[in-house]
Write an enzyme that holds these catalytic residues in place. Structure first.
Site, short mmCIF file in Angstrom:
data_model
loop_
_atom_site.label_atom_id
_atom_site.label_comp_id
_atom_site.label_asym_id
_atom_site.label_seq_id
_atom_site.Cartn_x
_atom_site.Cartn_y
_atom_site.Cartn_z
N ASP A 201 0.83 -1.20 0.00
CA ASP A 201 0.00 0.00 0.00
C ASP A 201 0.87 1.26 0.00
OD1 ASP A 201 -2.83 0.99 0.45
OD2 ASP A 201 -1.85 1.96 2.15
N GLU A 275 1.76 -0.57 -5.02
CA GLU A 275 0.78 0.46 -5.35
C GLU A 275 1.55 1.77 -5.37
OE1 GLU A 275 -3.17 2.83 -3.88
OE2 GLU A 275 -1.49 2.45 -2.54
C1 NOJ Z 1 -4.49 2.92 -0.85
C2 NOJ Z 1 -5.58 1.98 -0.48
O1 NOJ Z 1 -5.91 1.21 -1.61
C3 NOJ Z 1 -6.72 2.84 0.01
O2 NOJ Z 1 -7.90 2.10 0.16
C4 NOJ Z 1 -6.29 3.50 1.29
O3 NOJ Z 1 -7.30 4.40 1.72
C5 NOJ Z 1 -4.99 4.29 1.11
N1 NOJ Z 1 -4.03 3.57 0.35
C6 NOJ Z 1 -4.39 4.62 2.45
O4 NOJ Z 1 -3.90 3.45 3.03
#
Ligand code: NOJ
Ligand code: CA
Length: 535
Positions: A201, A275
């Site tokens: 993440d 990500e």
């Molecule tokens: C990306 C995640 O996919 C999302 O759902 C989240 O709110 C943010 N990162 C913060 O962790």
């Protein structure tokens, strides 16, 4: 003969645990619910599942606010349930990716609680980004949180802490040795429990530089980062190149050290996907250099209009950029953070585009429910739980629409998802989308996905390149047909609103429209459709 690692070109099914299947009637999906549906997942024909967070969490941000990264939140079950899930997945030949959230913890994590009770300058505070207020009491800089409002929250002694997301998600200080050590422990914890890798993440956010410096246009930047905010592409581009808290060089050192951990598990072939929303796009490839991570998400298709020129450009660019570091691209049309593709571009285009990208080289990420053609849920504002809805004062509707639980069976809402009241309501209009209904219908989207994945597995070879046959750059069909050949399969997509004549020999093996219309001598490709032809 050595076989290729499992994750090359894997199809990975993203499960949002809270919305998948509820076994205890509390209205929220849980780990035993996922385990009980793994045969359904296997029959889709995917290679792996990625589980959004199920760790101990006050759930202020759908579990991306982690209070204990090495335990399971009671709402989802127990550590034993996690073990059982992994075990069953492996029995069914499915790999399991866990979600790791290294940019921030929940404010309920014991470290943050200790930091709140410790003094400014203490070792406890040094694990986060605590700074003194300016003399006039204002925060250390003018950054705006990605969920709206200031990125800083003040504590009673006057110091502020940084949170790029919700105020309940304090950012971790990755210059602090405790942080590095703790995440290594977490990685090993889940690997030792059996997971096959991680989705990372906010992988681009961990390292902060120049924390005390203001941004020249914080509101502009905040708008540019919102995918739903209309802005001239040049203006957006320029602002995105100036994000002060993302994509600092130091993050790569972290992933090199994580790679050593993954590789130490040898033939388990542990993989990780980043990500990383970074600009310019070439920067994403740095995350998949040979000694870093295995895959990086490509988010272009989450926002791309259903237009040939645009699709060609982003798809071709991703293939080429990844090739420059010897990596393969990834494709995703939906996830838990964005509108579902069927709602965004429409039913027919979303089906056509799904078939198109399933034949491309690289990995496909399918967000649970996409295989049912699900649209976003219809929600009232008082149903919404996303912190971005709350923090923006309702200006941003947030991501709940994509997170409405899945419809499994029966004639009335909540369609078998729960025996209780679902945490977000399922609309009665979802009846045609239930798994039960679609399984009975040979022409359903579910069965189309199953056929596509099976043909993909049988006919498309890992690492096999594509050759563009029609593109807006060198095509002859007025920019409405995109086509490529990959091995024995030719894929043709008509993005226009009218049917199009095509001249290609071979048998149609898959079509995004009713297969009743499929025949071996197809000449007319319906509006907004895609076919696979076998030569
Ligand atoms: C990306 C995640 O996919 C999302 O759902 C989240 O709110 C943010 N990162 C913060 O962790
Ligand atoms: Ca439950």
């Amino acid at each position: 003969m050595t076989s290729l690692p499992w994750w090359k070109e894997a199809v990975i099914y993203q499960i949002y645990p809270r919305s998948f299947f509820d076994t205890n009637g509390d209205g929220e999906g849980d780990l035993p619910g996922i385990t009980s549906k793994l045969e359904y997942v296997q029959q889709l024909g995917v290679d792996a599942i990625w589980l959004s967070p199920f760790y101990t969490s006050p759930n202020k941000d759908g579990g991306y606010d982690v209070a204990d990264p090495r335990d399971v939140d009671p709402r989802f079950g127990s550590l034993n349930d996690a073990k059982a899930l992994i075990h069953r997945a492996h029995e069914l030949n499915l790999k399991v990716l866990a979600d790791i959230v290294p940019n921030h913890f929940s404010d309920q994590h014991k470290w943050f609680q200790a930091a709140l009770h410790a003094a400014p300058g203490s070792a406890e505070r040094a694990r986060f980004h605590f700074y003194d207020a300016h003399l006039d009491g204002t925060p250390p800089n003018n950054w705006i949180s990605l969920f709206g409002g200031p990125s800083w929250t003040q504590v009673p002694d006057g110091q502020y802490y940084l949170h790029l997301f919700d105020s309940s998600q304090p950012d971790l200080n990755w210059d602090n040795a405790d942080v590095k050590e703790d995440f290594e422990k977490t990685l090993r914890f889940w690997l030792d429990l059996g997971v096959d890798g991680f989705r990372i993440d906010v992988a681009h956010g961990l390292v902060k530089e120049d924390i005390l410096k203001n941004h020249h246009d914080p509101q502009g930047l905040s708008n540019a980062l919102r995918l739903d905010y209309p802005m001239e592409p040049d203006e957006r581009n320029e602002l995105l190149l100036s994000v002060p808290y993302f994509d600092r060089q130091g993050v790569h050192e972290i992933y090199r050290s994580w790679r050593n951990i993954f590789d130490s598990y040898g033939d388990r072939e542990i993989m990780a996907v980043a990500e990383a929303w970074v600009h310019p796009p070439i920067n994403a490839t740095k995350y998949v250099r040979a000694d870093e991570l295995h895959q990086v998400f490509n988010f272009d298709l989450l926002t791309a209009p259903f237009e040939a020129a645009h699709l060609f450009e982003v798809i071709n660019r991703s293939i080429e950029l990844n090739a420059s570091v010897n990596a393969l691209p990834t494709w995703a049309l939906s996830n838990h953070d964005s509108p579902r593709v069927a709602s965004r571009i429409g039913d027919q285009p979303s089906c056509a585009l799904a078939l198109f990208v399933l034949a491309l080289p690289g990995s496909n990420y399918i967000f649970a429910g996409q295989e049912l053609g699900l649209p976003d849920g219809e929600l009232q504002d008082n149903d919404r739980q996303d912190p971005s809805f709350v923090r923006s004062g309702g200006l941003v509707k947030g991501r709940d629409g994509a997170r409405v639980p899945l419809p499994w069976s029966g004639d009335s809402t909540p369609f078998g998802f729960t025996a209780g009241t679902p945490w977000l309501p399922l609309s009665q209009s979802w009846q045609p989308y239930t798994v039960e209904n679609q399984e009975k219908d040979a022409e359903s989207i579910l069965n189309l996905f199953r056929r596509a994945l099976s043909i993909r597995r049988e006919n498309l070879l890992v690492g096999q390149n594509i050759q563009w046959l029609e593109s807006p750059l060198h095509g002859t069909k007025g920019g409405s047909i995109l086509a490529f050949k990959r091995g024995s399969i030719t894929v043709v997509m008509n993005v226009s609103d009218s049917e199009n004549v095509i001249e290609l020999a071979g048998n149609v093996v898959l079509a995004s429209f009713s297969s009743m219309q499929v025949n071996t001598a197809i000449k007319l490709l319906p509006a907004r459709s895609c076919i696979w032809i076998s030569n």
